[in-house]
Design an enzyme around this catalytic site. Structure first.
Site, PDB file in Angstrom:
ATOM      1  N   PHE A   1       0.807  -1.213   0.000  1.00 43.26           N
ATOM      2  CA  PHE A   1       0.000   0.000   0.000  1.00 43.26           C
ATOM      3  C   PHE A   1       0.838   1.260   0.000  1.00 43.26           C
ATOM      4  CE2 PHE A   1       0.771  -0.519   4.560  1.00 43.26           C
ATOM      5  CZ  PHE A   1       1.059   0.777   4.957  1.00 43.26           C
TER       6      PHE A   1
ATOM      7  N   GLU B   1      -5.062  -3.884  -1.784  1.00 39.97           N
ATOM      8  CA  GLU B   1      -6.491  -3.584  -1.798  1.00 39.97           C
ATOM      9  C   GLU B   1      -6.819  -2.333  -0.993  1.00 39.97           C
ATOM     10  OE1 GLU B   1      -5.769  -6.612   1.539  1.00 39.97           O
ATOM     11  OE2 GLU B   1      -4.963  -6.064  -0.439  1.00 39.97           O
ATOM     12  N   ARG B   2      -5.828  -1.762  -0.287  1.00 41.47           N
ATOM     13  CA  ARG B   2      -6.077  -0.554   0.496  1.00 41.47           C
ATOM     14  C   ARG B   2      -6.080   0.714  -0.361  1.00 41.47           C
ATOM     15  NH1 ARG B   2      -2.187  -1.688   5.762  1.00 41.47           N
ATOM     16  NH2 ARG B   2      -3.260  -3.572   6.505  1.00 41.47           N
TER      17      ARG B   2
ATOM     18  N   SER C   1       5.662  -6.751   4.246  1.00 43.47           N
ATOM     19  CA  SER C   1       6.235  -7.038   5.560  1.00 43.47           C
ATOM     20  C   SER C   1       6.987  -8.360   5.540  1.00 43.47           C
ATOM     21  CB  SER C   1       5.133  -7.091   6.619  1.00 43.47           C
ATOM     22  OG  SER C   1       4.289  -8.223   6.400  1.00 43.47           O
TER      23      SER C   1
ATOM     24  N   CYS D   1       9.810   1.540   3.612  1.00 45.49           N
ATOM     25  CA  CYS D   1      10.729   0.496   4.073  1.00 45.49           C
ATOM     26  C   CYS D   1      12.150   1.020   4.189  1.00 45.49           C
ATOM     27  CB  CYS D   1      10.680  -0.722   3.150  1.00 45.49           C
ATOM     28  SG  CYS D   1      11.360  -0.427   1.515  1.00 45.49           S
TER      29      CYS D   1
ATOM     30  N   GLU E   1       9.364  -3.381  13.367  1.00 45.43           N
ATOM     31  CA  GLU E   1       9.205  -2.264  12.442  1.00 45.43           C
ATOM     32  C   GLU E   1       7.941  -1.491  12.810  1.00 45.43           C
ATOM     33  OE1 GLU E   1       9.519  -1.545   7.645  1.00 45.43           O
ATOM     34  OE2 GLU E   1       8.448  -3.323   8.338  1.00 45.43           O
TER      35      GLU E   1
END
Length: 512
Positions: free
Chosen positions: A162, A189-190, A239, A294, A396
């Protein structure tokens, strides 16, 4: 082209639905719908159709049917489509950035930077005729020639996150396509809108139907891609727990896979650092895009209490000017987090650090943004006295939180970084060339900056971390992208002279 926000179904007033793009046509698999929020307001902005396994299989079938003709299309013709695509991306930049802002919350200037980074990968893909030339050697033996070719894999897939709905897909399919593959993309999908809009632009540039297909969905769609025998390779960014699942499942099903995972990026601040420059860099690298990168710098490792105290003083003062707010105001520095659940998770990490003994110097928990009180905001947060055994250090956070760890020596700072399970990005602030060289040579991290806070490689290099930040042998885009989306085939050829017939040779053939 038809708008991606067409309205074949209206389950709620003024709610639009984002569907799929299969074989060049918009499709709606409406068996399941999921809300897509505007993070700035906290309101549902649209809905997305979640693909069933059957819909994903239809997309794979379309890609498989398109592959033979696309594989045989000359690389120069593939590149010409990418040249047109690049122009369309630039022409539609304002619309793309608006879509990013509405569904992700990214401020316009940050969205423009994301788009530009994606365009640079399209530019690199335009060099397909050069990148795919292969290697040739004449007379490797008497009258024998040998050469290597880089041939496409077939149907390949991408699963993207996302936080970069434009840039990360553009890491993947432009290179995959110019190498002769066909592609099935499963975006987040977000925030599916910008990804689907850009896929339509590529078809407007002349891409044949079926070469690129987009299916929106959740785990059902992901698992369909990972297990279908027609899919030859899978690229993923997300992730670490999901990256590990993607990699193990894809490889167990015989696929090539690169799965980029999470990060805990450290910045060492040496006693001789240009502290004003370091503070300015850390502000952008820690809080830009609300820390949902990231490559965000989330830990500053101060070598010595003197530099730590000075860093805390300057950072806390500079952070008073940070502006968090809606994507529509370009004066804001960063926007909301992607969902209310993620906002609560980030706040939970700040709470845990405080309860475990750290000191919250600048508290950004639950700020009030006038006019946008229901948005998913966390303000810039600075925490001092963090230690390696704290939950907020080990995991994280993926939010606008900078933690400061105090150490006594550079060796201790490097050991801290090398001991962490993640190895995505890191940097050092120093005026000492010897220290910088030692750092870059010995730190166990894939991407390193020297007085550069976000050492994201440019498009003609490759992006990838070490340790549990990357599963697979090849990094994303750049030269590794060419290698990932192709198979090397080596051909050795000999044409015997007329009238010459040789007897059988039973020993291993050599150049002698």
């Amino acid at each position: 082209m038809n708008s991606i926000l067409k309205e074949p179904l209206q389950p709620a007033a003024n709610t639009t639905i984002t569907g799929h793009l299969i074989n060049g046509q918009e499709r709606l698999d409406a068996a399941r719908l999921q809300d897509v929020y505007n993070p700035s307001t906290g309101e549902v902005g649209s809905q997305v159709a979640l693909a069933s396994k059957a819909t994903v299989e239809e997309a794979i079938a379309a890609a498989q049917a398109a592959f033979p003709a696309w594989r045989d299309t000359p690389p120069a013709k593939r590149a010409r489509i990418m040249f047109k695509f690049k122009q369309l991306l630039e022409d539609n930049a304002a619309r793309i950035c608006e879509l990013i802002g509405r569904e992700h919350g990214k401020i316009a200037h940050d969205a423009a930077g994301e788009l530009q980074r994606g365009i640079e990968n399209v530019e690199y893909a335009c060099a397909a005729p050069e990148l795919l030339k292969g290697e040739y050697t004449r007379n490797v033996g008497p009258g024998i020639d040998s050469w290597s070719e880089f041939q496409p894999m077939g149907v390949v897939a991408g699963i993207t996150p996302f936080n970069f709905p434009v840039m990360v897909p553009l890491w993947m399919y432009p290179m995959a396509l110019v190498c002769g593959n066909t592609f099935v993309l499963k975006p987040s999908e977000r925030d599916p809108g910008p990804t689907l809009f850009i896929a339509q632009l590529l078809h407007e540039a002349g891409l044949p139907p079926g070469v690129l297909n987009v299916v929106n969905g959740d785990k059902e769609a992901v698992d369909a891609l990972l297990t279908d025998k027609r899919v030859q390779a899978v690229s993923f960014v997300g992730s670490t727990p999901i990256a590990e699942y993607i990699y193990s499942t894809a490889t167990a099903n015989g696929k090539r896979c690169q799965a980029l995972g999470g990060a805990k990026n450290h910045a060492i601040v040496m006693p001789d650092a240009d502290l004003d420059n370091a503070v300015s860099s850390l502000l952008g690298a820690a809080f830009g895009s609300s820390g949902e990168r990231c490559m965000a710098l989330s830990v500053a490792v101060a070598v010595g209490d003197e530099i730590a105290d000075a860093l805390i003083a300057k950072m806390s003062q500079a952070m008073q000017a940070l502006k968090v707010g809606a994507f529509s105001d370009a004066n804001n520095d960063f926007g909301p987090l992607i969902t209310a659940q993620h906002r609560d998770k980030v706040v939970g990490f700040v709470d845990s650090a405080e309860s475990q003994g750290a000191r919250v110097v600048v508290d950004g928990r639950m700020p009030t943004v006038p006019g946008y009180e229901q948005g998913f905001y966390v303000g810039g947060t600075l925490i001092d006295g963090v230690t390696a055994d704290m939950d907020s250090y080990k995991q994280e956070i993926f939010g606008p939180v900078l933690q400061v760890v105090r150490v006594k020596t550079m060796d201790e700072a490097m050991q801290l970084i090398n001991d962490h399970e993640y190895g995505n990005g890191t940097c050092i602030y120093t005026r000492d060339g010897e220290a910088a060289r030692w750092f870059s040579d010995h730190v166990q991290v894939g991407m390193v900056g020297i007085n550069v806070p976000l050492p994201v490689p440019v498009a003609f290099h490759s992006f990838g971390g070490w340790k549990r930040s990357l599963f697979g042998d090849l990094s994303a885009y750049g030269p590794d992208g060419v290698r990932f989306y192709t198979r090397r085939k080596t051909i050795t050829q000999r044409w015997p002279s007329a009238g010459v017939r040789e007897g059988a040779v039973f020993s291993m053939p050599t150049m002698n």
